[in-house]
Design a protein around this motif. Sequence first.
Motif, PDB file in Angstrom:
ATOM      1  N   MET A 209      28.840 123.683  40.258  1.00  0.00           N
ATOM      2  CA  MET A 209      29.498 122.427  39.906  1.00  0.00           C
ATOM      3  C   MET A 209      28.471 121.463  39.328  1.00  0.00           C
ATOM      4  O   MET A 209      27.341 121.358  39.830  1.00  0.00           O
ATOM      5  N   PHE A 210      28.882 120.746  38.268  1.00  0.00           N
ATOM      6  CA  PHE A 210      28.016 119.756  37.640  1.00  0.00           C
ATOM      7  C   PHE A 210      28.743 118.416  37.609  1.00  0.00           C
ATOM      8  O   PHE A 210      29.906 118.333  37.211  1.00  0.00           O
ATOM      9  N   THR A 211      28.051 117.373  38.068  1.00  0.00           N
ATOM     10  CA  THR A 211      28.610 116.025  38.098  1.00  0.00           C
ATOM     11  C   THR A 211      27.790 115.140  37.177  1.00  0.00           C
ATOM     12  O   THR A 211      26.590 114.950  37.393  1.00  0.00           O
ATOM     13  N   ASP A 212      28.435 114.617  36.145  1.00  0.00           N
ATOM     14  CA  ASP A 212      27.748 113.811  35.133  1.00  0.00           C
ATOM     15  C   ASP A 212      26.487 114.504  34.627  1.00  0.00           C
ATOM     16  O   ASP A 212      25.430 113.883  34.446  1.00  0.00           O
ATOM     17  N   HIS A 225      37.061 114.380  45.563  1.00  0.00           N
ATOM     18  CA  HIS A 225      37.677 113.343  44.738  1.00  0.00           C
ATOM     19  C   HIS A 225      36.552 112.651  43.996  1.00  0.00           C
ATOM     20  O   HIS A 225      35.547 112.254  44.605  1.00  0.00           O
ATOM     21  N   SER A 226      36.690 112.488  42.691  1.00  0.00           N
ATOM     22  CA  SER A 226      35.611 111.920  41.902  1.00  0.00           C
ATOM     23  C   SER A 226      36.151 111.235  40.672  1.00  0.00           C
ATOM     24  O   SER A 226      37.183 111.644  40.120  1.00  0.00           O
ATOM     25  N   ASP A 227      35.455 110.184  40.239  1.00  0.00           N
ATOM     26  CA  ASP A 227      35.766 109.565  38.961  1.00  0.00           C
ATOM     27  C   ASP A 227      34.697 109.913  37.926  1.00  0.00           C
ATOM     28  O   ASP A 227      34.591 109.279  36.887  1.00  0.00           O
ATOM     29  N   LYS A 228      33.917 110.945  38.229  1.00  0.00           N
ATOM     30  CA  LYS A 228      32.844 111.387  37.356  1.00  0.00           C
ATOM     31  C   LYS A 228      33.289 112.552  36.482  1.00  0.00           C
ATOM     32  O   LYS A 228      34.343 113.153  36.684  1.00  0.00           O
ATOM     33  N   ASP A 229      32.448 112.859  35.509  1.00  0.00           N
ATOM     34  CA  ASP A 229      32.651 114.008  34.634  1.00  0.00           C
ATOM     35  C   ASP A 229      32.293 115.274  35.418  1.00  0.00           C
ATOM     36  O   ASP A 229      31.124 115.497  35.744  1.00  0.00           O
ATOM     37  N   LEU A 230      33.295 116.093  35.726  1.00  0.00           N
ATOM     38  CA  LEU A 230      33.074 117.314  36.503  1.00  0.00           C
ATOM     39  C   LEU A 230      33.204 118.547  35.624  1.00  0.00           C
ATOM     40  O   LEU A 230      34.127 118.640  34.800  1.00  0.00           O
ATOM     41  N   LYS A 231      32.268 119.467  35.808  1.00  0.00           N
ATOM     42  CA  LYS A 231      32.358 120.761  35.150  1.00  0.00           C
ATOM     43  C   LYS A 231      32.038 121.842  36.176  1.00  0.00           C
ATOM     44  O   LYS A 231      31.129 121.680  37.001  1.00  0.00           O
ATOM     45  N   TYR A 232      32.798 122.935  36.103  1.00  0.00           N
ATOM     46  CA  TYR A 232      32.571 124.089  36.970  1.00  0.00           C
ATOM     47  C   TYR A 232      32.236 125.294  36.098  1.00  0.00           C
ATOM     48  O   TYR A 232      32.866 125.513  35.055  1.00  0.00           O
TER      49      TYR A 232
END
Length: 737
Positions: A209-212, A225-232
């Motif tokens: 998982m990548f956050t921002d 739960h996140s308001d960030k840019d998430l990539k899996y």
Amino acid sequence: MFFGCQTKQVVKEQENKIQYVDPFIGTGFHGHTFPGATRPFAMVQLSPDTHIMGWDASSGYHYDDRQIYAFSHTHLSGTGIGDLGDVALLPFSGGDSIKPVATFTKETEQASPGLYKVRLDNFGIDVALTSTDRVGFHKYTYSNTSDRRVMLDLGHILQPNWGHKLVSNDVEVVSNEEIRGTFRTQGWAHFHSVSYRILFSEPADSIRMFTDGKETPTTVPSKIHSDKDLKYHFKFPASDKPLLVKVALSPVDPDGAVKNMESELPEWDFDATVAQSEQVWNEALNRVSMTSSDTVVMKNFYTALYHSMIAPFAYQDVDGRYLGMDKQVHTAEAGYTNYTVFSLWDTFRALHPLMTIIDPALAADWGKVMVHGYKEGGILPKWPLASSYTGCMVGYPATSVLADLVSKGLAEGDLSVWAEAAARSSVYREDLAEKFKGTRELDLITRHTYFKEKLGFVPADSLPESVSWGVEMAYYDWCVSKIAEHAGNKEVAEAYALKAQNYKRYLDPETKMMRGVMADGSFRTPFNPRYSAHMKSDYTEGNAFQWSFFVPHDMDNFIDAIGGKGEFETRLDTLFTTSSQIDGAEASGDITGLIGQYAHGNEPSHHMAYLYNWTDAPHKGQERLDQIMRNFYTNAPDGIIGNEDCGQMSAWYVMSALGIYQVCPGEPVFAIGRPMVDQASIPVKGGTFQIKVNNNSAANKYVKEVKLNGKKLDKLFITYNDIVNGGLLEFTMTDKL
């Protein structure tokens, strides 16, 4: 196996119409269509996103591009503003980029109704996409069988430079083969929420998982739960078998997505799903069976019919739940289906009238959606997107759709509620202005209606686009009058019939054109009929030439007012033959497809060639129709001359190629034009409506004679009942005037 065989057998027995459909038509120039896999009026529209920024990112795809950022599951067909692009996946192999981007060549790209294929050259992956109504189905075949990876991009959005932004993500990693969640964005739709369930055909070896842009520890199972840019990133075991991925969507919640997948796509048979899509599309396209000796016409016609069946789309789970215009979850009553993406200012002109002929039950269902939208949100929808009002474009065009259904006997429900909805949507609403304050939905409540009610016209020195709003509101008020009349409300009907005459306030007797009127009652000066300034002048996406012929509900009196049929013919001649120069440094980019000042690339011009039927020279209209259909609709990616606008450009072609067009929805009368088909048949309630065109050719563009059921027409008009009662409309064409 049995299902697959049965599907192929049914397709074989039907007329194969999908062979004539090219989903790449309209993906070039500014058509803004997409080539991906979908089904008729389906929520899932699974397509590659090659274009993220700017006007040509409206559908996420442009034919000139050679990169793919992701394959996302929702798109808009042919709009001038972008949104959606939800739940984005991209298979990749090699390298270790957080956000890989694929490259491809046009030689490997293929598209047909319900199926899209491409090879990702830099990754060595063959991708095939298909879908059901609510489930996208991916097939990835990796050349590098030991490095099989997939990115889930939960920060992916279209047109972020136009204000589209991520709001939040709720993500649940259920297992190494299942992930669920809810993706929320804000853009053209001020409130947009889509839930999903993603299921892989095999478990992943690892999940990152990548956050921002930074790797973040994750576990299986997990919730976030996140308001960030998430990539899996999912990495799968080495194998030479294709990796399959199913993605179900829901407008309500992940449980809805689970039910949708279980109902529509419980198995993993990709080829059977493709075959079923072919069957569904052939059934839909066979609503009009037509032939032409010209293969260009065949491809144009069935591609146009295909494009007219992309939007609106069903926005409801299999269990009947949907998110209404009040942002609340509703459960539909039996027989009701909720729809969204109604580009009403465009589609009231041809798409909705077309559907009253080829699928009247669906046309009636859309009317019910309009009225339900009023009940839920307090006003008739205008460009509803997801469960949001966008308030886009002019006036209150839902009244046209409702009036047309009423006039054709297709209205279902309490007509007093229909009349109330229409009237309440035609006036300025302080209550809704307060409710929508601070949101994009406030665009729905402009003061054009306020001035219309107070003064009888919109002052050009108070608001932009005053003429366009003024003449269209006059037509919409006529529609309100017709609805009220059928509902038995004589008082409202008479009041709105008077308002329908307000177009006369803008008609300058000297120039014979519609001009801006200042608060003191004088016409705006100086006056340049070629001048355009996008969203700043007196005209919407056009100029005075393109807005001076919109009085569909009162043509005879309008013609008298400008000096009679001869003068009207002269004005039309001037429209089509004058210089195509558009003045103004900020002229609207929507003004395309010019013949003189006629602009076929935008909707205000769409009825104009048919207006020659109100003159003594209908052959001039036939000549222009031939020119438009041959030059502005081609078998190429740039084959649509302007924004497709959710089926309107294409529905215009379908109707016109059949030789008929409804100039005034709400008045169930169709003008006769220049047919392109050699023959056609449409199943209708009275049996079959047939069209036969004798001596049809490129040279024979003029109508010599028209017969309805063997009787020669004295005037070039037929009624809706003439069509749906069944019978034969027979043209004889000639090359002579």
